[in-house]
Design a protein around this motif. Structure first.
Motif, short mmCIF file in Angstrom:
data_model
loop_
_atom_site.label_atom_id
_atom_site.label_comp_id
_atom_site.label_asym_id
_atom_site.label_seq_id
_atom_site.Cartn_x
_atom_site.Cartn_y
_atom_site.Cartn_z
N ALA A 137 -14.45 -12.52 -39.30
CA ALA A 137 -13.09 -11.92 -39.04
C ALA A 137 -12.33 -11.65 -37.80
O ALA A 137 -11.43 -10.97 -36.85
CB ALA A 137 -13.62 -10.52 -39.88
N VAL A 138 -14.09 -11.48 -36.88
CA VAL A 138 -13.45 -11.47 -35.31
C VAL A 138 -13.08 -12.58 -35.05
O VAL A 138 -12.28 -12.25 -33.19
CB VAL A 138 -15.04 -11.52 -34.48
N GLU A 139 -13.64 -13.66 -35.75
CA GLU A 139 -12.77 -15.02 -35.14
C GLU A 139 -11.29 -15.28 -35.19
O GLU A 139 -10.79 -15.87 -34.28
CB GLU A 139 -13.44 -16.23 -35.63
N SER A 140 -11.52 -14.39 -36.03
CA SER A 140 -9.49 -13.92 -36.62
C SER A 140 -8.88 -13.22 -36.00
O SER A 140 -7.78 -12.91 -36.21
CB SER A 140 -9.46 -14.32 -37.95
N GLY A 141 -9.67 -12.44 -35.20
CA GLY A 141 -9.10 -11.83 -34.61
C GLY A 141 -8.74 -10.47 -35.23
O GLY A 141 -8.14 -9.29 -34.18
N ASP A 142 -9.24 -9.90 -35.97
CA ASP A 142 -9.39 -8.80 -36.54
C ASP A 142 -10.43 -7.71 -36.10
O ASP A 142 -11.12 -7.18 -35.68
CB ASP A 142 -9.97 -8.91 -37.92
N PRO A 143 -9.02 -6.50 -35.41
CA PRO A 143 -10.04 -5.53 -35.07
C PRO A 143 -10.72 -4.69 -35.22
O PRO A 143 -11.75 -3.64 -34.47
CB PRO A 143 -8.42 -4.21 -34.37
N ARG A 144 -10.69 -4.36 -36.41
CA ARG A 144 -11.83 -3.29 -37.04
C ARG A 144 -13.02 -4.51 -36.94
O ARG A 144 -13.88 -3.82 -36.59
CB ARG A 144 -11.21 -3.30 -38.55
N ALA A 145 -12.71 -5.22 -37.25
CA ALA A 145 -14.51 -6.54 -37.36
C ALA A 145 -14.50 -6.40 -35.70
O ALA A 145 -15.82 -6.56 -36.02
CB ALA A 145 -14.02 -7.74 -38.04
#
Length: 310
Positions: A214-222
């Protein structure tokens, strides 16, 4: 061919190997630890697994193993060959060295702590090769550490050296199984990231690997969850490098599988925090989950090297 038997005992699984003198894995095998059957059954499983390797080696290489090495979790008295205590396996004061030697026909047996044994392998033949001082930190269910000094692993006066996971980095933080609050492993282990991301995402089945994706996909919560863990990890690592001044810092375990998603922000966070300290090279572990088995093999070869001929 000369070879040794190596065993790496984990809370859920065991890895075993026949290891040549140059560190080559001649044969590998795995099986469940079976801790649900109780501590006595686990010990018997270890002995049976070792005996199977003994028989296979004798058949394949026309001779017995020269020695054996075994790495176990928990508190280990390596000098006396006692597996003192392992919470996740339920055993206390198991004379592992004597039991294995007896089952294996009297060959010499070396006993080691799982993380320190993995660190020995990473230092000699893995990511720490050539470094005279290193710190190996696997980020898994918990966080531990192995202090490498001139080709050996420092166990400490009582066998507790390297327990970096129990450095308090957030006083008053989450309760830790050790009895303290805010320990590093409650905030930056794979299980800590799993808990935090499951809560933040609203998905009780989400884990640390999902958080990294999710971090790699840009999710701000992650990203918020991930950077909180990285910040806590950097605080713990800077405390450790202030005390130990390692030349190389080797990061392994499940979280390290995220690659640069972990290492890029971690290197930056550590660099931001150092003042007078010399920044070590921060590198991923090289041996993966074979480190413990390879290290157990090295313990066995080291034991043979130090034996005085009759």
């Amino acid at each position: 061919m000369k070879y040794v038997i190596a065993l790496d005992v984990g809370g859920t699984g065991m890895k075993a190997a026949l290891v040549a003198e140059d560190g080559t894995l001649l044969h590998e095998a795995r099986r469940a630890t079976g801790r649900d059957r109780g501590p006595e059954a686990v010990v018997e499983s270890i002995l049976e697994f070792a005996a199977e390797l003994r028989d296979l080696g004798a058949d394949r290489y026309a001779g017995p193993a020269s020695a054996a090495g075994v790495a176990v979790p928990g508190i280990v008295d390596a000098e006396h060959g006692i597996a003192v205590y392992a919470a996740n396996l339920g055993w206390r004061d198991v004379p592992m060295r004597a039991l294995l030697s007896r089952r294996l026909g009297g060959i010499p047996v070396a006993l080691g702590h799982d993380v320190r044994t993995g660190g020995l392998a990473e230092g000699r033949i893995g990511a720490g090769r050539g470094a005279d001082r290193f710190l190996f930190v696997p980020l898994g269910t918990g966080i531990a550490g192995a202090i490498g000094i001139a080709g050996r692993i420092e166990a400490g006066a009582h066998g507790y050296a390297g327990e970096i996971g129990h450095i308090v980095v957030r006083p008053g933080g989450p309760a830790c199984g050790c009895g303290q609050y805010g320990c590093l492993e409650t905030l930056a282990s794979a299980s800590a990231v799993t808990r935090a991301w499951a809560a933040a995402s609203g998905d009780p089945g989400a884990d640390a690997a999902d958080c990294a994706k999710a971090v790699e996909s840009g999710d701000p919560r992650a990203r918020e969850v991930w950077l909180a863990a990285v910040g806590a990890l950097a605080d713990g690592l800077v405390t450790a490098l202030t005390l130990l001044d390692p030349r190389t810092l080797i990061i392994g375990g499940g979280l390290a599988e995220a690659g640069e998603t972990l290492f890029t922000p971690l290197r930056a966070a550590v660099e931001e925090r150092v003042t007078f300290q010399r920044l070590p090279e921060i590198v991923p572990a090289a041996l993966g989950d074979t480190a413990g088995c390879l290290g157990a093999g090295l313990l066995a070869w080291d034991l043979l090297a130090t034996e005085v001929p009759a």
